[in-house]
Design an enzyme around this catalytic site. Structure first.
Site, PDB file in Angstrom:
ATOM      1  CG  HIS A  90       2.631  -1.336   2.681  1.00 30.36           C
ATOM      2  ND1 HIS A  90       3.556  -2.047   2.922  1.00 30.36           N
ATOM      3  CD2 HIS A  90       3.137   0.187   2.969  1.00 30.36           C
ATOM      4  CE1 HIS A  90       4.758  -1.129   3.361  1.00 30.36           C
ATOM      5  NE2 HIS A  90       4.618  -0.256   3.575  1.00 30.36           N
ATOM      6  CD  GLU A  91       1.577   3.395   1.865  1.00 33.95           C
ATOM      7  OE1 GLU A  91       2.019   3.983   2.932  1.00 33.95           O
ATOM      8  OE2 GLU A  91       2.656   2.687   1.260  1.00 33.95           O
ATOM      9  CG  HIS A  94       2.570   2.906   6.740  1.00 31.87           C
ATOM     10  ND1 HIS A  94       3.682   2.489   7.286  1.00 31.87           N
ATOM     11  CD2 HIS A  94       3.022   2.601   5.580  1.00 31.87           C
ATOM     12  CE1 HIS A  94       4.687   1.895   6.814  1.00 31.87           C
ATOM     13  NE2 HIS A  94       4.311   2.326   5.679  1.00 31.87           N
TER      14      HIS A  94
END
Length: 188
Positions: A90-91, A94
């Site tokens: 997920h990160e 980003h």
């Protein structure tokens, strides 16, 4: 995306620092995390192992991406390897968004919403099995509802986004951001 570091040095539950660091190292070997790191490298943003840190978090988050500093995994909020793997994937999305968009402004609700939509969609956060484990039993349309719910939860932590502004921003960017599957050819 957090601008301030949402953690302290006081340890309170979950995993020890050593356990979490070991889980991060194991997570770095998973196919999706390796793929995302390779794509970041190709985009001109190499990611060294020190980009990932285990920390004790005060906020109710599992991890976060901090521009210019890296990815944190909240050792006191995670218990299983799969959770660490998810946080990393997920990160890293980003981080990928931050790398490829020269003008990404995390204080802008629309920019933040877009990255949250993409990271929840592409990381597997809203896979049917994960939703079942969270207690969400809807069969049809669960993924988009999950993405919206999780994106709104993340946006609620952005002091520049009121609930109304966050909803408006998410709706304004939904189609473009949901359908943007880079660096994947299609949503995994």
């Amino acid at each position: 995306m957090e601008e301030e570091e949402p953690f302290s040095s006081v340890y309170s539950a979950g995993k020890t620092l050593k356990q979490c660091e070991s889980m991060i190292q194991k997570g770095l070997q998973t196919p999706i995390v390796r793929f995302l790191r390779e794509r970041l490298e190709e985009a001109g943003c190499p990611v060294a192992n020190n980009f990932f840190r285990a920390v004790n978090c005060e906020a109710n988050i599992s991890g976060g991406y901090i521009r210019g500093r890296g990815i944190i995994v909240c050792m006191n909020k995670i218990d299983q390897q799969d959770e660490v793997n998810q946080v990393l994937a997920h990160e890293l999305i980003h981080a990928y968004d931050d790398c490829r968009a020269a003008n990404l402004d995390w204080t802008n609700c629309a920019h933040h919403a877009c990255s949250e939509i993409r990271s929840n969609h592409l990381s597997g956060d809203c896979h049917y099995k994960r939703e079942l484990l969270r207690g969400y039993l809807k069969i049809r349309g669960h993924e988009q509802e999950c993405i919206r719910r999780r994106a709104m939860a993340s946006l609620s932590g952005n002091p520049n986004c009121s609930e109304a502004a966050a909803k408006d921003a998410m709706e304004a960017v939904w189609d473009v951001c949901y359908n943007d599957t880079q660096p994947f050819d299609r949503a995994p």
